[in-house]
Motif scaffolding. Structure first.
Motif, PDB file in Angstrom:
ATOM      1  N   LYS A 197      34.164 -18.753  10.414  1.00 49.21           N
ATOM      2  CA  LYS A 197      34.309 -17.960  11.081  1.00 49.21           C
ATOM      3  C   LYS A 197      35.753 -16.923  11.045  1.00 49.21           C
ATOM      4  CE  LYS A 197      37.423 -18.474  15.904  1.00 49.21           C
ATOM      5  NZ  LYS A 197      38.120 -18.983  16.550  1.00 49.21           N
ATOM      6  N   GLY A 232      33.854 -14.227  10.308  1.00 53.01           N
ATOM      7  CA  GLY A 232      32.323 -13.358   9.994  1.00 53.01           C
ATOM      8  C   GLY A 232      31.400 -14.280  10.998  1.00 53.01           C
ATOM      9  N   SER A 235      29.245 -16.765  11.707  1.00 54.68           N
ATOM     10  CA  SER A 235      28.820 -17.491  13.363  1.00 54.68           C
ATOM     11  C   SER A 235      28.302 -18.651  13.221  1.00 54.68           C
ATOM     12  CB  SER A 235      27.595 -16.942  14.111  1.00 54.68           C
ATOM     13  OG  SER A 235      28.085 -15.326  14.439  1.00 54.68           O
ATOM     14  N   GLY A 252      30.983 -14.068  15.835  1.00 53.34           N
ATOM     15  CA  GLY A 252      32.089 -14.616  14.446  1.00 53.34           C
ATOM     16  C   GLY A 252      32.611 -15.953  15.446  1.00 53.34           C
TER      17      GLY A 252
END
Length: 510
Positions: free
Chosen positions: A189, A192, A194, A30
């Motif tokens: 982001k 969640g 990345s 995240g």
């Protein structure tokens, strides 16, 4: 925060070159993780190891993703786990639609027949997520570079992305498109997802990244935590180049003489649509010993102007007059433009600037074969001497001049393009986005070469989308919008605010 990715002891060797040496990288779930380094530092190579472009067995070290050890055999294998890489050069098919590109190789089919209603419905879903309002039927060739970048990201979302890798995503974008893309990363982001962001634009890295890993000469130097304190660009640069860079633009005392290039009432029509003017009655002067900049938004007509002056390599129905040193000249073909001392470093080094499958030596001498020939026969010894001289002068990082240009980093490829045109001994060098996708250290070297040229009495015309670059390097700046020059400022008086005001005033009049 739990790690979604750990790369430990990654070492990758090519013939004669150790590209990565015991690199370690940890990316937390995240978060947005920045990777920075000079050209040739190994950033893209590391990402190709991660995504399976370089399969397990071709490198040393371990990759752990979501707690599981991974041994990717190809890029499809990594994509199945949700690791999606978007390369600097967009991998879209121009004459296919947005929908066809989104699901290319991942077709929405039943019984071997494409389900078009489902394809369009899913396309609309992922296009809405990236804020792209174009119809899925729209051809890629009919949308701008910024929107094409959004299509690439939508394509990643269609594959259930867990870790999104972006390699120089804003290199070809203007400021507004770049800001929109960075805001999109921050939205991901919040959802969640990345991300790993590779960029030479350090202000962007500082703006959105939670952590920054610095790679230098194939090794991971340090990881900076942006959550606990603000990380300055100067701090990042120090880690990248191993030293402080007090001034990003080398100092020069201008010694400006008479006109080298004068362009009068220059008009150009679109290369395909003969009724569409792209350059409209432009007047331009570049003097001896002067760096002149052209600023403007994407689509303003800057590249079209430059290419049409250089041997009419763009456009049709071109009219106007070109003078070199006060005399009218014919620059209607590239050989004629070269003969009169013009040279053009394209913004697209891979497609138009280099023969990628040839070695460094052949690329450097390509624009001036007479300079390495005796009675129309190439002198191999002379060609080797010239190539080695430019490799040394421009600090091209390679084992030798026989290395294929395709294997060089972006910055070193750009230095090869520059070498090619410098060897043609031009009176006027046109530079179109000369430092796009290049790190601060290589930029400084290229700026120094520009200064050296004008100190020798030659002239430079520079197009750049980076306003600080124009303000730091140019003696005079033209502002272009809608195919016209809408402002002109001496370098000492120019500011970003004045340039943008000139552009916005022109927008209001159109």
């Amino acid at each position: 925060m739990a790690a979604i990715l750990e790369m430990r002891g990654i070492t990758k060797t090519f013939p004669g070159v150790k590209a990565l040496n015991n690199v370690n990288l940890t990316v937390n779930a995240g978060e947005i993780h920045g990777i920075v380094g000079e050209n040739g530092a190994g950033k893209s190579t590391l990402m190709k190891v991660l995504s399976g472009v370089y399969p397990h067995g071709s490198y040393e070290g371990e990759i752990e993703f979501q707690g599981q050890e991974c041994r990717f055999k190809d890029i499809r294998h990594s994509e199945e786990l949700g690791i999606i890489i978007i390369h600097q050069e967009l991998a879209l098919v121009p004459l296919l639609s947005i929908a066809e590109n989104l699901f290319l190789g991942n077709e929405q089919a039943s019984g071997g027949v494409i389900d078009w209603p489902q394809t369009y419905a899913r396309s609309r879903q992922v296009l809405d997520k990236v804020g792209l309002k174009e119809h899925p039927d729209t051809l890629i060739t009919n949308i701008g570079v910024g929107k094409q970048q959004l299509v690439e990201i939508a394509k990643a979302l269609s594959k259930n992305v867990k870790l999104l890798i972006l390699d120089e995503p804003t290199a070809s974008l203007n400021e507004s498109d770049s800001d929109a893309l960075l805001d999109l990363l921050l939205e991901f982001k919040a959802q969640g997802i990345s991300s790993i962001l590779i960029s030479h634009k350090l202000n962007e890295i500082s703006k959105v990244c939670d952590e920054i890993t610095i790679i230098r000469d194939g090794a991971s130097i340090e990881t900076l935590d942006c959550k606990s304190e603000a990380i300055s660009e100067d701090r990042i640069i120090k880690g990248m180049v191993g030293r402080e860079m007090a001034d990003r633009y080398p100092q020069r005392e201008p010694r400006i003489g008479g006109p080298v290039l004068e362009v009068r009432n220059w008009t150009v029509y679109h290369h395909e649509h003969s009724d569409r003017q792209v350059v409209k009655g432009v007047n331009l002067t570049v003097n001896k010993g002067e760096v002149v900049g052209i600023s403007g938004l994407m689509g303003a007509g800057r590249t079209e102007l430059a290419m049409s002056i250089f041997g009419q390599s763009y456009g049709q129905r071109i009219s106007g007059q070109v003078q070199i040193h006060g005399k009218p000249v014919d620059v209607s073909t590239i050989p004629k433009a070269l003969e009169h001392g013009l040279a053009y470093v394209t913004e697209d080094r891979k497609q138009l600037g280099l023969v990628l499958e040839e070695d460094i030596m052949k690329n450097i001498t390509l624009s001036n074969l007479k300079g390495v020939s005796n009675r129309s026969v190439i002198d191999d010894i002379k060609e080797l001497r010239v190539a080695n001289e430019y490799r040394r002068k421009l600090n091209i990082r390679s084992p030798n001049v026989f290395q294929k240009t395709v294997n060089l980093s972006g910055g070193n490829q750009q230095k090869v393009v520059l070498s090619k045109w410098l060897f043609s001994d031009p009176q006027l060098l046109i530079l179109d986005e000369p430092t796009r996708g290049i790190d601060v250290g290589a930029k400084y070297e290229i700026y120094s070469i520009i200064n050296q040229m004008v100190d020798e009495g030659k002239a430079v015309l520079m197009i750049s989308s980076e306003m600080p670059e124009l303000l730091g390097m140019c003696d005079r700046i033209y502002v272009m919008n809608g195919g016209r020059f809408v402002g002109e400022f001496p370098g000492a008086e120019a500011t970003q605010e004045k340039i943008m005001r000139a552009i916005m005033r022109a927008e209001g009049r159109q």
